[in-house]
Structure formats: structure tokens, C-alpha cells
Design an enzyme around this catalytic site. Structure first.
Site, PDB file in Angstrom:
ATOM      1  N   CYS A   1       4.905  -3.134  -4.328  1.00 40.18           N
ATOM      2  CA  CYS A   1       4.096  -2.586  -5.479  1.00 40.18           C
ATOM      3  C   CYS A   1       4.788  -2.745  -6.852  1.00 40.18           C
ATOM      4  O   CYS A   1       4.178  -3.083  -8.039  1.00 40.18           O
ATOM      5  CB  CYS A   1       3.002  -1.578  -5.331  1.00 40.18           C
ATOM      6  SG  CYS A   1       4.048  -0.043  -5.325  1.00 40.18           S
TER       7      CYS A   1
ATOM      8  N   ARG B   1      -1.179  -2.543  10.767  1.00 42.67           N
ATOM      9  CA  ARG B   1      -0.172  -3.705  10.829  1.00 42.67           C
ATOM     10  C   ARG B   1       1.108  -3.117  11.034  1.00 42.67           C
ATOM     11  O   ARG B   1       2.067  -4.043  11.538  1.00 42.67           O
ATOM     12  CB  ARG B   1      -0.393  -4.483   9.738  1.00 42.67           C
ATOM     13  CG  ARG B   1      -1.690  -5.034   9.160  1.00 42.67           C
ATOM     14  CD  ARG B   1      -1.906  -6.132   8.412  1.00 42.67           C
ATOM     15  NE  ARG B   1      -2.035  -5.702   6.987  1.00 42.67           N
ATOM     16  CZ  ARG B   1      -2.245  -6.786   5.797  1.00 42.67           C
ATOM     17  NH1 ARG B   1      -1.945  -7.918   6.006  1.00 42.67           N
ATOM     18  NH2 ARG B   1      -2.712  -6.003   4.691  1.00 42.67           N
TER      19      ARG B   1
ATOM     20  N   PHE C   1       0.736  -1.425   4.360  1.00 44.23           N
ATOM     21  CA  PHE C   1       1.647  -2.155   5.298  1.00 44.23           C
ATOM     22  C   PHE C   1       3.052  -2.034   4.804  1.00 44.23           C
ATOM     23  O   PHE C   1       4.120  -2.197   5.626  1.00 44.23           O
ATOM     24  CB  PHE C   1       1.381  -3.405   6.038  1.00 44.23           C
ATOM     25  CG  PHE C   1       1.587  -4.777   4.996  1.00 44.23           C
ATOM     26  CD1 PHE C   1       2.856  -5.182   4.854  1.00 44.23           C
ATOM     27  CD2 PHE C   1       0.829  -4.984   3.949  1.00 44.23           C
ATOM     28  CE1 PHE C   1       3.108  -6.041   4.094  1.00 44.23           C
ATOM     29  CE2 PHE C   1       0.903  -6.194   3.043  1.00 44.23           C
ATOM     30  CZ  PHE C   1       2.200  -6.489   3.179  1.00 44.23           C
TER      31      PHE C   1
HETATM   32  P1  NAD Z   1      -4.570  -2.753   1.971  1.00 42.43           P
HETATM   33  O1  NAD Z   1      -5.694  -2.450   1.122  1.00 42.43           O
HETATM   34  O2  NAD Z   1      -5.305  -4.214   2.897  1.00 42.43           O
HETATM   35  O3  NAD Z   1      -4.647  -1.769   3.126  1.00 42.43           O
HETATM   36  C1  NAD Z   1      -4.366  -0.307   2.831  1.00 42.43           C
HETATM   37  C2  NAD Z   1      -5.178   0.354   3.871  1.00 42.43           C
HETATM   38  O4  NAD Z   1      -6.405   0.307   3.688  1.00 42.43           O
HETATM   39  C3  NAD Z   1      -4.843   0.159   5.496  1.00 42.43           C
HETATM   40  O5  NAD Z   1      -4.607   1.519   6.115  1.00 42.43           O
HETATM   41  C4  NAD Z   1      -6.182  -0.608   5.701  1.00 42.43           C
HETATM   42  O6  NAD Z   1      -6.392  -0.391   7.040  1.00 42.43           O
HETATM   43  C5  NAD Z   1      -7.151   0.002   4.745  1.00 42.43           C
HETATM   44  N1  NAD Z   1      -8.120  -0.995   4.240  1.00 42.43           N
HETATM   45  C6  NAD Z   1      -7.687  -2.442   4.008  1.00 42.43           C
HETATM   46  N2  NAD Z   1      -8.896  -3.072   3.515  1.00 42.43           N
HETATM   47  C7  NAD Z   1      -9.737  -2.160   3.293  1.00 42.43           C
HETATM   48  C8  NAD Z   1     -11.265  -2.126   2.939  1.00 42.43           C
HETATM   49  N3  NAD Z   1     -11.739  -3.243   2.581  1.00 42.43           N
HETATM   50  N4  NAD Z   1     -11.803  -1.292   3.087  1.00 42.43           N
HETATM   51  C9  NAD Z   1     -11.404  -0.096   3.332  1.00 42.43           C
HETATM   52  N5  NAD Z   1      -9.999   0.266   3.850  1.00 42.43           N
HETATM   53  C10 NAD Z   1      -9.396  -0.713   3.976  1.00 42.43           C
HETATM   54  O7  NAD Z   1      -3.194  -2.966   1.572  1.00 42.43           O
HETATM   55  P2  NAD Z   1      -2.089  -3.743   2.146  1.00 42.43           P
HETATM   56  O8  NAD Z   1      -2.159  -5.126   2.076  1.00 42.43           O
HETATM   57  O9  NAD Z   1      -1.788  -3.129   3.362  1.00 42.43           O
HETATM   58  O10 NAD Z   1      -1.042  -3.205   1.037  1.00 42.43           O
HETATM   59  C11 NAD Z   1      -0.582  -3.997  -0.004  1.00 42.43           C
HETATM   60  C12 NAD Z   1      -1.335  -3.702  -1.402  1.00 42.43           C
HETATM   61  O11 NAD Z   1      -1.079  -2.228  -1.323  1.00 42.43           O
HETATM   62  C13 NAD Z   1      -0.711  -4.414  -2.662  1.00 42.43           C
HETATM   63  O12 NAD Z   1      -1.987  -4.505  -3.375  1.00 42.43           O
HETATM   64  C14 NAD Z   1       0.189  -3.393  -3.324  1.00 42.43           C
HETATM   65  O13 NAD Z   1       0.326  -3.547  -4.571  1.00 42.43           O
HETATM   66  C15 NAD Z   1      -0.486  -2.151  -2.851  1.00 42.43           C
HETATM   67  N6  NAD Z   1       0.596  -0.984  -2.909  1.00 42.43           N
HETATM   68  C16 NAD Z   1       0.639  -0.280  -3.947  1.00 42.43           C
HETATM   69  C17 NAD Z   1       1.484   0.657  -4.295  1.00 42.43           C
HETATM   70  C18 NAD Z   1       1.299   1.742  -5.206  1.00 42.43           C
HETATM   71  O14 NAD Z   1       1.992   2.757  -5.141  1.00 42.43           O
HETATM   72  N7  NAD Z   1       0.631   1.506  -6.299  1.00 42.43           N
HETATM   73  C19 NAD Z   1       2.329   1.098  -3.146  1.00 42.43           C
HETATM   74  C20 NAD Z   1       2.341  -0.020  -2.044  1.00 42.43           C
HETATM   75  C21 NAD Z   1       1.479  -0.775  -2.149  1.00 42.43           C
END
Ligand code: NAD
Length: 520
Positions: free
Chosen positions: A303, A199, A171
Site C-alpha cells: 500500500c 489468501r 493478503f
Molecule cells: P481486500 O479488501 O480484498 O481484502 C481485505 C480483507 O477484506 C480480507 O480479509 C477479505 O476477506 C475482506 N474482503 C474482501 N473483499 C470484501 C468485501 N467486498 N466486503 C467485505 N470484506 C471483504 O484487500 P486485499 O486485496 O487483500 O489487499 C490489498 C488492498 O489492501 C490494497 O488496496 C492495498 O492498498 C490495501 N492495503 C492498505 C494498507 C494500508 O495500511 N493503507 C496496507 C496494506 C494493504
């Protein structure tokens, strides 16, 4: 003919319409068309500043997701045979359209995700830079040649697309991260299915609309929506050859394992704990400003946010000044003038952040600034947390071990740079770090000894521009090949190696063509 100066007209209205549902709906994008889902399961998407429902996002049915994959499969043969120069031309038009519509996309991001408008524009801009870089595909997709490897024999390699690829996005960067994915895949000749974050999918929908306007043929990019079922569908679909994931550890580890088990190429960027090391010789003014911006900007939902400040030696005397600066940041709805940080994405996220802060206090950290009870006039229902600082943080505290993903800066003091390096190298994550110093030798030693994938020297958020790649490491990444840049092209292509024998005695002599050849 495409009018490059035109804006995408009323794009929010075009993508969502009032239907029998109480709120507008977000559509799918399948085979070049926006399609209303027939699902019975919907996710309410709330404006984080007000918690009013903005749109309803479908949990797509299995049939709908399959039709998106079918469209991508059908589009692949002709798209992969489309010349690279044609694909490049589409990307030229695409980058122009994104630029023209940048502020409209930013407004959608602020509405759905909550970040400030200026920060939302940065989100689009960083994605746009990736698209601009894809315009260089004529150089990026070059193979290698070794002529005359034996008599009359040459060997050369080609970088060819994989087929249908898929992306799953978080998100926090609703424009940038989709743009790390489908433009890079498509310019290499792949077709794509993307599942944006449930989201805040609005920016992604606007971006695929612009891709269509730029000339991307039907079926080359498709959008599905949902949560776990959509993720499982992508991991299991036999037609999908590669998955790009960005998000939390829990989802990333799961998707990497499930996708890999099914024989797919998977790249997964995950969580982080980024440390900023402040040396006593640093430029105090710049350093404190940069720390504040990198810790509290985007309400800490980056992140690459700096979440832990490690003050070395006498630099700890600057901590009170840091607190004063943090107090001066303005918390408000993202579309309000002067806002420095907006709300968190959801009430659950606010609760989680506040609980982690409390756990720090309970475990002995000192509260320097508590933003948990902030009230934003006119936005009493919003998920706001103000800048929060905890000092005397120890590495065995829960608030240190877990990613907080909120406007919370942890403060640790150490005596030497060696101590700082050891502490950071023992942390499980390797996404980003920064050192603030005016001494080149100190900076050089730090960059050599630190085991983190992206390092800033007096640069607080060192996210590489797309001529390089996003090289988070250790616990922040799973896979072999990183996002965008040369690595991104490698991820979305595979090598074919040709060894050819053309015997000299078989040369035939035809009449020379005298007109200037035109390549298309
Ligand atoms: P999230 O993992 O909740 O969601 C990411 C995607 O995965 C969404 O499309 C969601 O629908 C799906 N998803 C969520 N939970 C899942 C599960 N249990 N099983 C399978 N799919 C699932 O992440 P978020 O809250 O949207 O984003 C924040 C996180 O992303 C933070 O941990 C942040 O550090 C990380 N992030 C990392 C980078 C990077 O480049 N390292 C960049 C941006 C965000």
C-alpha cells in the site's frame, strides 16, 4: 517451562494435516486450540509461483465464528484484570519467539503470498517491531493525574480495555498487519478475534501459536476464516466493540459503515496512489535505486509502493536510466536465490494489472517497459508480471485513477514543484509520498504543503516505526484513530475519569510496613 531458544516445531505440519480433503487444511484457533472446521465450503489457496494448491481455507460456519467470540468474551474478565506487568512479560517472551522463528514465518509467507524470502523477513520484522513496542505498555497505558484539583480532591484518568475487538487483514502483509492488531489490543487487556486474509492465513496461524507459547491465555486471541460472511459476522456481532481493518477501498468503506452503524469503533486503512517527486538536484544514483525498489519490490503489492514518479524539470533526463535499472531486476519465484520480485497473488490479479496497463496505452500513455509477457523458466504457471513503466501518463487516465497493485510505475513530467504538489493534492488518496532532493528548504516546503499523511524525504517508503503511528489520510483512511504507536493504544482503550474526595480529617495511622514492597 517455556524454552525461549526453542523453535516452534514443525509449525506448518502442526497447523495443517492431510484429512479426507485433497489438500491440507488450515484450522481455526479457538480458545487456545487449533480446531478443524466442519464447514462444507472451502477456499483453495494457491502458491502464486506455481498455482498449485497449498492448503484449503474454511469458510467458517456461523456456530464456529460464534464460538470464537464466546471464547473471547469468556476470557475477557480475567485477562483484563491480569496485571500490566504480567502482560508485559508475555510480550517480552512473544517478541523473542517471533525473532527465533522469523525465517520459518517468512517461508510460509513466500509459499502462500509469493513475495521474496528477504522481503517476507522484512514483513515479519516490521510486525515484530510493533510487538517490541508493546513491551513498553507500562508507559503507553499511563493515564493522567491532576492532584488537589479542589480541597482534598484529585482527578485522574485510566486507560481501560474495550472488551472483545476484531481484526480483518489483507493478503499483502500476512505477518505485519496481524501484528499491528492483536498484540496491541491484547497488551491493553482486550481479547480478540482475527480474520486473516483467506489468501494467506498461514503466517497468522504461526503467530497465534507463538502467542500461546509465550503465555497468552486461552481465548485471548482467536482466529476465524472466511470472506464476506465472516466480515458481516464481525460487523454485526454485538459482543465485538471495535474493528481494525486493512485492505481495499471497497471492503474498507463497507466495513467502516456497517461496523459504525452497529456502534463499534472502526479504523480502516485502505488503498493508495503514492507519488515520488524527483527534483533535479536529487542524488541521481540513490534516487533511481530507491524508485526501482519502492515501485517494483513485492511486485508492487504494497500500500506504500511508489506507483507514480513525478519528474520535475530536468530530472526527466534520468528516465531512460530508470528504465535500464528496472530491466535489470530479476523476476523469479520468491524462494529462488537472487529474486528481486515474485509473482502477483492470483491469476485474476495479473489479468487486472495487465488490463490497467493496456488501458493506459489505449488512452495515450507511452510504454517504456512492458513486463506483461514475462516467462519465468520453471514457473510457467505462476502469476508473474515484470517491471513495467508507462510515461506520458495523464491524471484523467484510468491507470492513474485506479490503484494498480502490481509492478507498474507511471511516469509524469512537470516543470515545477508547485505543479507536482497540486497534482498530488488533487489525488483522492493520502497514504504516502516521497520527495528526492538535496535541498533542505525544498524538502521543508514540500512537507508543509503536501496533503498526504506519510511523507518521506529521500525515504521512498516512509512507513513509520511503531513509536509513531501509521498516519495515512484522506481516501486512504477512515476512522479517527490510527494503527499502532500511541494512536493504536488509544484505539484499543477508553478513558475512565475518577474524581475522588479523601478528607484530611479522615486520615488513619497504621503501623508502617518495613519490608521492601514487591509489585506483581
Ligand atoms: P481486500 O479488501 O480484498 O481484502 C481485505 C480483507 O477484506 C480480507 O480479509 C477479505 O476477506 C475482506 N474482503 C474482501 N473483499 C470484501 C468485501 N467486498 N466486503 C467485505 N470484506 C471483504 O484487500 P486485499 O486485496 O487483500 O489487499 C490489498 C488492498 O489492501 C490494497 O488496496 C492495498 O492498498 C490495501 N492495503 C492498505 C494498507 C494500508 O495500511 N493503507 C496496507 C496494506 C494493504
Amino acid at each position: 517451562m517455556l524454552r525461549l531458544t526453542s523453535r516452534v516445531p514443525g509449525v506448518l505440519g502442526a497447523l495443517r494435516r492431510y484429512s479426507s480433503h485433497a489438500a491440507p487444511t488450515t484450522k481455526m484457533f479457538i480458545n487456545g486450540e487449533f480446531v478443524e472446521s466442519k464447514t462444507t465450503e472451502w477456499i483453495d489457496l494457491h502458491n502464486p509461483a506455481t498455482n498449485e494448491v497449498v492448503t484449503r481455507v474454511p469458510k467458517c460456519t456461523q456456530d464456529e465464528m460464534q464460538s470464537a467470540v464466546d471464547a473471547a468474551v469468556a476470557a475477557f474478565p480475567s485477562w483484563s484484570e491480569t496485571s500490566i506487568m504480567t502482560r508485559q512479560q508475555i510480550m517480552f517472551r512473544y517478541q523473542h519467539l517471533i525473532k527465533e522463528n522469523l525465517s520459518e514465518i517468512a517461508k510460509s509467507i513466500t509459499l502462500e503470498q509469493g513475495k521474496t524470502l528477504v522481503d517476507a523477513e522484512g514483513d515479519v520484522m516490521r510486525g515484530l517491531q510493533v510487538v517490541e513496542h508493546t513491551c513498553n505498555i507500562t508507559s503507553l497505558q499511563l493515564g493522567e493525574t491532576l492532584p488537589s484539583i479542589a480541597k482534598d480532591m484529585d482527578t485522574y484518568t485510566m486507560r481501560v480495555p474495550l472488551g472483545v475487538c476484531a481484526g480483518i487483514t489483507p493478503f499483502n502483509f500476512p505477518a505485519m498487519i496481524p501484528l499491528w492488531m492483536f498484540p496491541v489490543a491484547a497488551v491493553c487487556g482486550n481479547t480478540y478475534v482475527i480474520k486473516p486474509s483467506e489468501r494467506d492465513p498461514g503466517a497468522c496461524m504461526m503467530l497465534v501459536e507463538m502467542a500461546k507459547q509465550a503465555g497468552l491465555p486461552a481465548g485471548v486471541v482467536n482466529v476465524i476464516h472466511g470472506q464476506h460472511d465472516a466480515v458481516n459476522f464481525i460487523c454485526d456481532s454485538p459482543a465485538i466493540k471495535a474493528i481494525s481493518f486493512v485492505g481495499s477501498d471497497q471492503a474498507g468503506i463497507y466495513i467502516h459503515e456497517r461496523g459504525s452503524k452497529n456502534g463499534k469503533r472502526v479504523q480502516a486503512n485502505m488503498g493508495a496512489k503514492n507519488h515520488g517527486v524527483i527534483m533535479p538536484d536529487a542524488n541521481k544514483e540513490n534516487t533511481l535505486n530507491q524508485l526501482c525498489g519502492a515501485a517494483f519490490g513485492a511486485a508492487g503489492q504494497r500500500c506504500m509502493a511508489l506507483t507514480t514518479a513525478v519528474f520535475v524539470g530536468e530530472s526527466k533526463e534520468w528516465i531512460p536510466d530508470l528504465v535500464e535499472r528496472a530491466k535489470n531486476l530479476k523476476v523469479n519465484a520468491g524462494d529462488q536465490p537472487g529474486a528481486d520480485l515474485g509473482p502477483l497473488i492470483s491469476p485474476a490479479s495479473k489479468t487486472r494489472v495487465c488490463d490497467l496497463v493496456q488501458s493506459g496505452v489505449d488512452e495515450g500513455a507511452t510504454m517504456l517497459l512492458d513486463g506483461r509477457d514475462i516467462k519465468v523458466p520453471g514457473y510457467e504457471q505462476g502469476n508473474f508480471v515484470g517491471p513495467t513503466l508507462l510515461s506520458d501518463v495523464k491524471t484523467d487516465m484510468k491507470c492513474y485513477k485506479e490503484e494498480i497493485f502490481g509492478p507498474v510505475l507511471l511516469v509524469i513530467t512537470v516543470d515545477t514543484m508547485d505543479e507536482a504538489i497540486n497534482l498530488i493534492n488533487e489525488n483522492m488518496y493520502g497514504n504516502g509520498t516521497a520527495i528526492f532532493t538535496t535541498n533542505g528548504a525544498t524538502a521543508r516546503q514540500y512537507t508543509e504543503r503536501i496533503d498526504v499523511g506519510q511523507i518521506g524525504v529521500n525515504v521512498p517508503i516512509p512507513v513509520p516505526l511503531p513509536m509513531f503511528s501509521f498516519t495515512g489520510s484522506r481516501g486512504s483512511f477512515r476512522g479517527d484513530t490510527n494503527f499502532y504507536g500511541k494512536q493504536g493504544i488509544q484505539f484499543y482503550t477508553q478513558l475512565k475519569t475518577v474524581t475522588q474526595l479523601w478528607k484530611a480529617e479522615d486520615v488513619s495511622h497504621t503501623k508502617a510496613a518495613v519490608a521492601m514492597p514487591v509489585m506483581k
